[in-house]
Design a protein around this motif. Sequence first.
Motif, PDB file in Angstrom:
ATOM      1  N   GLU A 117       0.838  -1.209   0.000  1.00 45.13           N
ATOM      2  CA  GLU A 117       0.000   0.000   0.000  1.00 45.13           C
ATOM      3  C   GLU A 117       0.871   1.257   0.000  1.00 45.13           C
ATOM      4  OE1 GLU A 117      -3.287   2.282   2.872  1.00 45.13           O
ATOM      5  OE2 GLU A 117      -2.041   0.647   3.666  1.00 45.13           O
ATOM      6  N   ALA A 118       1.896   1.248   0.825  1.00 46.95           N
ATOM      7  CA  ALA A 118       2.778   2.411   0.923  1.00 46.95           C
ATOM      8  C   ALA A 118       3.539   2.630  -0.377  1.00 46.95           C
ATOM      9  CB  ALA A 118       3.745   2.229   2.081  1.00 46.95           C
ATOM     10  N   LEU A 119       4.076   1.570  -0.945  1.00 46.77           N
ATOM     11  CA  LEU A 119       4.823   1.712  -2.187  1.00 46.77           C
ATOM     12  C   LEU A 119       3.921   2.185  -3.329  1.00 46.77           C
ATOM     13  CD1 LEU A 119       7.117  -1.461  -2.072  1.00 46.77           C
ATOM     14  CD2 LEU A 119       7.750   0.910  -1.569  1.00 46.77           C
ATOM     15  N   ALA A 120       2.717   1.666  -3.367  1.00 42.19           N
ATOM     16  CA  ALA A 120       1.779   2.082  -4.413  1.00 42.19           C
ATOM     17  C   ALA A 120       1.435   3.562  -4.291  1.00 42.19           C
ATOM     18  CB  ALA A 120       0.505   1.238  -4.344  1.00 42.19           C
ATOM     19  N   ALA A 121       1.308   4.044  -3.056  1.00 43.39           N
ATOM     20  CA  ALA A 121       0.997   5.462  -2.846  1.00 43.39           C
ATOM     21  C   ALA A 121       2.196   6.349  -3.145  1.00 43.39           C
ATOM     22  CB  ALA A 121       0.529   5.675  -1.407  1.00 43.39           C
ATOM     23  N   LEU A 122       3.387   5.866  -2.827  1.00 42.25           N
ATOM     24  CA  LEU A 122       4.602   6.640  -3.054  1.00 42.25           C
ATOM     25  C   LEU A 122       4.995   6.693  -4.525  1.00 42.25           C
ATOM     26  CD1 LEU A 122       6.655   5.379  -0.007  1.00 42.25           C
ATOM     27  CD2 LEU A 122       6.307   7.806  -0.562  1.00 42.25           C
ATOM     28  N   LYS A 123       4.624   5.700  -5.275  1.00 43.62           N
ATOM     29  CA  LYS A 123       5.072   5.584  -6.664  1.00 43.62           C
ATOM     30  C   LYS A 123       4.758   6.830  -7.500  1.00 43.62           C
ATOM     31  CE  LYS A 123       4.467   2.599 -10.724  1.00 43.62           C
ATOM     32  NZ  LYS A 123       3.794   1.369 -11.224  1.00 43.62           N
ATOM     33  N   PRO A 124       3.503   7.283  -7.579  1.00 37.73           N
ATOM     34  CA  PRO A 124       3.240   8.478  -8.393  1.00 37.73           C
ATOM     35  C   PRO A 124       3.865   9.741  -7.806  1.00 37.73           C
ATOM     36  CG  PRO A 124       1.262   7.802  -7.203  1.00 37.73           C
ATOM     37  CD  PRO A 124       2.255   6.694  -7.042  1.00 37.73           C
ATOM     38  N   LEU A 125       3.915   9.814  -6.490  1.00 38.91           N
ATOM     39  CA  LEU A 125       4.501  10.974  -5.824  1.00 38.91           C
ATOM     40  C   LEU A 125       5.975  11.128  -6.223  1.00 38.91           C
ATOM     41  CD1 LEU A 125       3.918  11.812  -2.086  1.00 38.91           C
ATOM     42  CD2 LEU A 125       6.228  11.799  -2.995  1.00 38.91           C
ATOM     43  N   LEU A 126       6.694  10.026  -6.251  1.00 40.30           N
ATOM     44  CA  LEU A 126       8.105  10.055  -6.630  1.00 40.30           C
ATOM     45  C   LEU A 126       8.275  10.296  -8.128  1.00 40.30           C
ATOM     46  CD1 LEU A 126       9.254   7.026  -4.449  1.00 40.30           C
ATOM     47  CD2 LEU A 126       9.854   9.421  -4.049  1.00 40.30           C
ATOM     48  N   MET A 127       7.450   9.661  -8.922  1.00 41.98           N
ATOM     49  CA  MET A 127       7.558   9.807 -10.368  1.00 41.98           C
ATOM     50  C   MET A 127       7.332  11.254 -10.789  1.00 41.98           C
ATOM     51  SD  MET A 127       5.611   6.346 -11.722  1.00 41.98           S
ATOM     52  CE  MET A 127       5.847   6.780 -13.455  1.00 41.98           C
ATOM     53  N   GLN A 128       6.370  11.909 -10.174  1.00 41.79           N
ATOM     54  CA  GLN A 128       6.071  13.305 -10.515  1.00 41.79           C
ATOM     55  C   GLN A 128       7.251  14.231 -10.250  1.00 41.79           C
ATOM     56  OE1 GLN A 128       2.611  14.006  -8.097  1.00 41.79           O
ATOM     57  NE2 GLN A 128       1.349  12.575  -9.279  1.00 41.79           N
TER      58      GLN A 128
END
Length: 269
Positions: A117-128
């Motif tokens: 759950e945490a990685l999925a939430a962090l993924k777009p945040l980091l990509m942006q």
Amino acid sequence: MKALRFALNHMVAPRRDFAGFFALAREIGIDAVEIRNDLAGIAIADGTPPVAVRAAAEAAGLTILSVNALQRFNDWTTQRAAEARALADYAAACGARGLVLVPVCDGTPGDEARLEEALAALKPLLMQRGLTGLVEPLGFTFSSLRAKAEAAAAIAAVDGEGVFLLVHDTFHHHLAQESEFFPSLTGLVHISGVVDEAVSVADMRDPHRVLVTAGDRLDNVGQIAALLAGGYRGALSFEPFSPAVHDLADPASALHESMAFIAGRTGIS
């Protein structure tokens, strides 16, 4: 093979402001650093604007490999999301390439679903923001994420390849009694040694972590050699937590000696 690439985590000299820390890196010929958000009175904690950190790093010819760290990242809450956005914004603005992600380490059991759950939430945040998420398992028995294998599986589960990489910490690898290496998924290596013969592996803690020398009990040289043999070509970042290192009058000489020891033992100058 090219020469080993060493880096400095600000924990090597936590009482220096970032200008002094950057100067230490340049003094010993290192061109890559990690900055931290947990050093009282020092950037980032002292409110130093990220543009000031970026300007100082650029003036010194340094690459900022990471901001270390988003704590308790695998306990994803509204508060954690806000912390992650603020820290990721700072990392991007100061020119850092990545954000270290540290798990809950208070005896809370691991939870695969919450990790994903945490990685999925962090993924777009980091990509942006063009950042790499550097997942750092902690080998303590009371850590909620001890094994790199578990982190690697979670990264795959959220299709996070290319966004997330692992931190191989030689101290935590030894404590977790891991035998598996993930050189192709490793984005950063933290190095520190333990020389105290009186402490058991189960009782090793951060204050035992010194520079890597001939008395090292963690087999840093063997771990580094295994990573290199597997194709790792990234930085080896010194991260000693021991007050004995922090109190050194001449840390540059001690770091030079440790670098020479590792290079000599690995056969790579």
